[in-house]
Structures are given as structure tokens and as C-alpha cells.
Design a protein around this motif. Structure first.
Motif, PDB file in Angstrom:
ATOM      1  N   ASP A  19       3.092   8.157 -51.575  1.00 33.60           N
ATOM      2  CA  ASP A  19       2.451   7.429 -50.473  1.00 33.60           C
ATOM      3  C   ASP A  19       3.518   7.195 -49.414  1.00 33.60           C
ATOM      4  O   ASP A  19       4.235   6.190 -49.440  1.00 33.60           O
ATOM      5  CB  ASP A  19       1.880   6.100 -50.985  1.00 33.60           C
ATOM      6  CG  ASP A  19       1.098   5.351 -49.913  1.00 33.60           C
ATOM      7  OD1 ASP A  19       1.313   5.623 -48.705  1.00 33.60           O
ATOM      8  OD2 ASP A  19       0.298   4.465 -50.279  1.00 33.60           O
ATOM      9  N   LEU A  20       3.629   8.127 -48.479  1.00 33.34           N
ATOM     10  CA  LEU A  20       4.714   8.071 -47.500  1.00 33.34           C
ATOM     11  C   LEU A  20       4.530   6.925 -46.510  1.00 33.34           C
ATOM     12  O   LEU A  20       5.515   6.319 -46.071  1.00 33.34           O
ATOM     13  CB  LEU A  20       4.802   9.407 -46.756  1.00 33.34           C
ATOM     14  CG  LEU A  20       5.095  10.630 -47.634  1.00 33.34           C
ATOM     15  CD1 LEU A  20       5.230  11.883 -46.777  1.00 33.34           C
ATOM     16  CD2 LEU A  20       6.355  10.407 -48.461  1.00 33.34           C
ATOM     17  N   TYR A  21       3.277   6.637 -46.156  1.00 39.21           N
ATOM     18  CA  TYR A  21       3.046   5.515 -45.243  1.00 39.21           C
ATOM     19  C   TYR A  21       3.451   4.198 -45.910  1.00 39.21           C
ATOM     20  O   TYR A  21       4.126   3.356 -45.299  1.00 39.21           O
ATOM     21  CB  TYR A  21       1.575   5.450 -44.822  1.00 39.21           C
ATOM     22  CG  TYR A  21       1.270   4.257 -43.951  1.00 39.21           C
ATOM     23  CD1 TYR A  21       1.551   4.289 -42.582  1.00 39.21           C
ATOM     24  CD2 TYR A  21       0.719   3.088 -44.480  1.00 39.21           C
ATOM     25  CE1 TYR A  21       1.291   3.193 -41.779  1.00 39.21           C
ATOM     26  CE2 TYR A  21       0.458   1.990 -43.682  1.00 39.21           C
ATOM     27  CZ  TYR A  21       0.744   2.046 -42.331  1.00 39.21           C
ATOM     28  OH  TYR A  21       0.508   0.955 -41.533  1.00 39.21           O
ATOM     29  N   GLY A  22       3.040   4.012 -47.155  1.00 39.12           N
ATOM     30  CA  GLY A  22       3.414   2.800 -47.878  1.00 39.12           C
ATOM     31  C   GLY A  22       4.923   2.667 -47.994  1.00 39.12           C
ATOM     32  O   GLY A  22       5.472   1.564 -47.844  1.00 39.12           O
ATOM     33  N   ARG A  23       5.605   3.780 -48.243  1.00 38.64           N
ATOM     34  CA  ARG A  23       7.070   3.746 -48.338  1.00 38.64           C
ATOM     35  C   ARG A  23       7.685   3.284 -47.015  1.00 38.64           C
ATOM     36  O   ARG A  23       8.598   2.448 -47.005  1.00 38.64           O
ATOM     37  CB  ARG A  23       7.606   5.126 -48.702  1.00 38.64           C
ATOM     38  CG  ARG A  23       9.119   5.147 -48.903  1.00 38.64           C
ATOM     39  CD  ARG A  23       9.640   6.564 -49.017  1.00 38.64           C
ATOM     40  NE  ARG A  23       9.426   7.312 -47.774  1.00 38.64           N
ATOM     41  CZ  ARG A  23       9.780   8.585 -47.593  1.00 38.64           C
ATOM     42  NH1 ARG A  23      10.324   9.257 -48.594  1.00 38.64           N
ATOM     43  NH2 ARG A  23       9.572   9.185 -46.447  1.00 38.64           N
ATOM     44  N   GLN A  74       5.965  10.643 -35.440  1.00 35.56           N
ATOM     45  CA  GLN A  74       5.512  11.988 -35.799  1.00 35.56           C
ATOM     46  C   GLN A  74       4.056  11.979 -36.252  1.00 35.56           C
ATOM     47  O   GLN A  74       3.345  12.971 -36.073  1.00 35.56           O
ATOM     48  CB  GLN A  74       6.406  12.560 -36.896  1.00 35.56           C
ATOM     49  CG  GLN A  74       7.813  12.881 -36.442  1.00 35.56           C
ATOM     50  CD  GLN A  74       8.726  13.293 -37.585  1.00 35.56           C
ATOM     51  OE1 GLN A  74       8.359  13.171 -38.761  1.00 35.56           O
ATOM     52  NE2 GLN A  74       9.913  13.790 -37.253  1.00 35.56           N
ATOM     53  N   ARG A  75       3.627  10.864 -36.821  1.00 34.76           N
ATOM     54  CA  ARG A  75       2.253  10.753 -37.324  1.00 34.76           C
ATOM     55  C   ARG A  75       1.331  10.035 -36.331  1.00 34.76           C
ATOM     56  O   ARG A  75       0.175   9.770 -36.632  1.00 34.76           O
ATOM     57  CB  ARG A  75       2.269  10.009 -38.659  1.00 34.76           C
ATOM     58  CG  ARG A  75       2.935  10.788 -39.774  1.00 34.76           C
ATOM     59  CD  ARG A  75       3.391   9.882 -40.909  1.00 34.76           C
ATOM     60  NE  ARG A  75       2.313   9.062 -41.469  1.00 34.76           N
ATOM     61  CZ  ARG A  75       1.684   9.304 -42.618  1.00 34.76           C
ATOM     62  NH1 ARG A  75       2.020  10.373 -43.333  1.00 34.76           N
ATOM     63  NH2 ARG A  75       0.752   8.504 -43.078  1.00 34.76           N
ATOM     64  N   HIS A  76       1.863   9.714 -35.145  1.00 35.59           N
ATOM     65  CA  HIS A  76       1.098   9.033 -34.096  1.00 35.59           C
ATOM     66  C   HIS A  76       0.557   7.676 -34.565  1.00 35.59           C
ATOM     67  O   HIS A  76      -0.523   7.262 -34.154  1.00 35.59           O
ATOM     68  CB  HIS A  76      -0.046   9.921 -33.595  1.00 35.59           C
ATOM     69  CG  HIS A  76       0.411  11.264 -33.107  1.00 35.59           C
ATOM     70  ND1 HIS A  76       1.104  11.437 -31.928  1.00 35.59           N
ATOM     71  CD2 HIS A  76       0.293  12.496 -33.673  1.00 35.59           C
ATOM     72  CE1 HIS A  76       1.387  12.717 -31.773  1.00 35.59           C
ATOM     73  NE2 HIS A  76       0.920  13.382 -32.814  1.00 35.59           N
TER      74      HIS A  76
END
Length: 206
Positions: A19-23, A74-76
């Protein structure tokens, strides 16, 4: 310290489950906690290496926040990017690197303006105004504080409104606008009494 430890553990766990957003959010919390720790270390006069330790912590926090801001850009994910940029500004401010703080704050502000986030814009503008005041750039600080007061209302957030009034009054007083300063201090005092905020009352009276 506990907040930093738990955030670091959360970041590791989020990475395990991919979970890259959570990280990234956990890393941002860890960096914010590190800013608070650096502030307490910097004022610890018991050890001679306190300033160096605080500086290292602020550098570490900025590095983490820069990585987080780039990830969200990068993910807006503009809100998260702007929040990270604002905290980068805080890290520079705490180290006394005021011009770099302003540049980071301005990057955050431009994003919040695109998002039409009025309360967040007010927060960042207040941060910029405080730096301008501390640099002695009163002609820049006074209108900044005026902008903040136009973005917030005393009904929505009376405590914040009283604080900004007090800061604006201080900048006006330093600029020679004593009448405006007295009126703003009076308004801040009345509001602080209404919400029973003893600290802001003391600031206004002082």
C-alpha cells in the motif's frame, strides 16, 4: 517519540502489503513528529550538541517530506503534496532558513489555490506572513495577514481568527500603524474572552 515510532512501524507494514499511499502518509506523519522532536531538542540547553542534533533531525524530516511530496505529485494527489510542501517550509523555518521556507510555502500555496481550499490557503499564508515579519519585511507581512483575515471568519474558527488578528496587529504596530494595531488587539482580546482563551487574552493585553 512514540508517534514517530508508530508511524515508522506503520510505514513498514504498509510496504509489506504494497500500500504505497498508506506508506507515504505514515512517512509524512513520522516526519511531522520529527519536527516536533527537533524543536524540543533545540531548546535543550543541557547538552552542547543539541543544535547539531536538531539540525540533523530537520534535514532528515525534509528529506522524507521531499520524497513524500514527489510521490504524491507523480500520482496527482495534490492535497497530500501540498501538505508535505507546507511541512518542508516548517522544517526550513525552524532552522532559521527563512527564504527557503517561503519558497516551500509558496509551492504549497499554489497547490491549495488550484484546489480552492480556503482554510489551507489561510494557514499557509499565515506561515508566509510570519516569516516575512521575522525578516523585517513589514510591507509584505501586513497585506499577507490581511489576506488571511479575508479567507477565514471568527465564527468558523474563533481561536485561529484571534491568533491572526494578534499577529496582524503586531505587524501593523511595527509598521507604525498604531491605530489599526490597537483596534485589532482589542478585537482579538474580545474574541479571546468570548472563547475563554487565557493565552490569547494575555498576548493581546501584553
Amino acid at each position: 517519540d512514540e508517534s514517530k515510532s508508530w508511524a515508522a512501524e506503520a510505514a513498514r507494514t504498509y510496504e509489506i502489503v504494497n500500500d504505497l499511499y498508506g506508506r507515504a502518509r505514515a512517512q509524512a506523519i513520522e516526519a511531522a513528529a520529527l519536527l516536533e522532536i527537533a524543536m524540543s531538542v533545540r531548546t535543550d540547553s543541557a547538552t552542547t550538541n543539541s543544535p547539531r542534533r536538531a539540525r540533523e533531525m530537520l534535514e532528515s524530516a525534509r528529506a522524507t517530506l521531499s520524497s513524500v511530496a514527489e510521490f504524491h505529485a507523480q500520482r496527482h494527489e495534490l492535497h497530500d503534496e501540498a501538505l508535505a510542501q507546507n511541512n518542508i517550509g516548517m522544517a526550513y523555518y525552524l532552522e532559521g532558513r527563512y527564504d527557503e521556507a517561503i519558497r516551500a510555502y509558496q509551492q504549497s500555496l499554489s497547490i491549495y489555490e488550484r484546489l480552492y481550499e480556503r482554510p489551507r490557503r489561510a494557514q499557509v499564508l499565515q506561515n508566509i506572513a510570519l516569516v516575512e515579519y521575522e525578516l523585517g519585511r513589514l510591507s509584505a507581512a501586513v497585506p499577507r495577514f490581511r489576506q488571511v483575515l479575508e479567507l477565514i471568519s471568527r465564527d468558523e474558527n474563533p481561536k485561529l481568527f484571534a491568533q491572526v488578528l494578534g499577529n496582524s496587529a503586531l505587524a501593523n504596530w511595527a509598521s507604525g500603524n498604531q491605530d489599526i494595531a490597537l483596534r485589532q488587539y482589542g478585537d482579538s482580546l474580545a474574541l479571546a474572552r468570548t472563547i475563554q482563551d487565557a493565552y490569547e487574552q494575555a498576548v493581546a493585553l501584553h
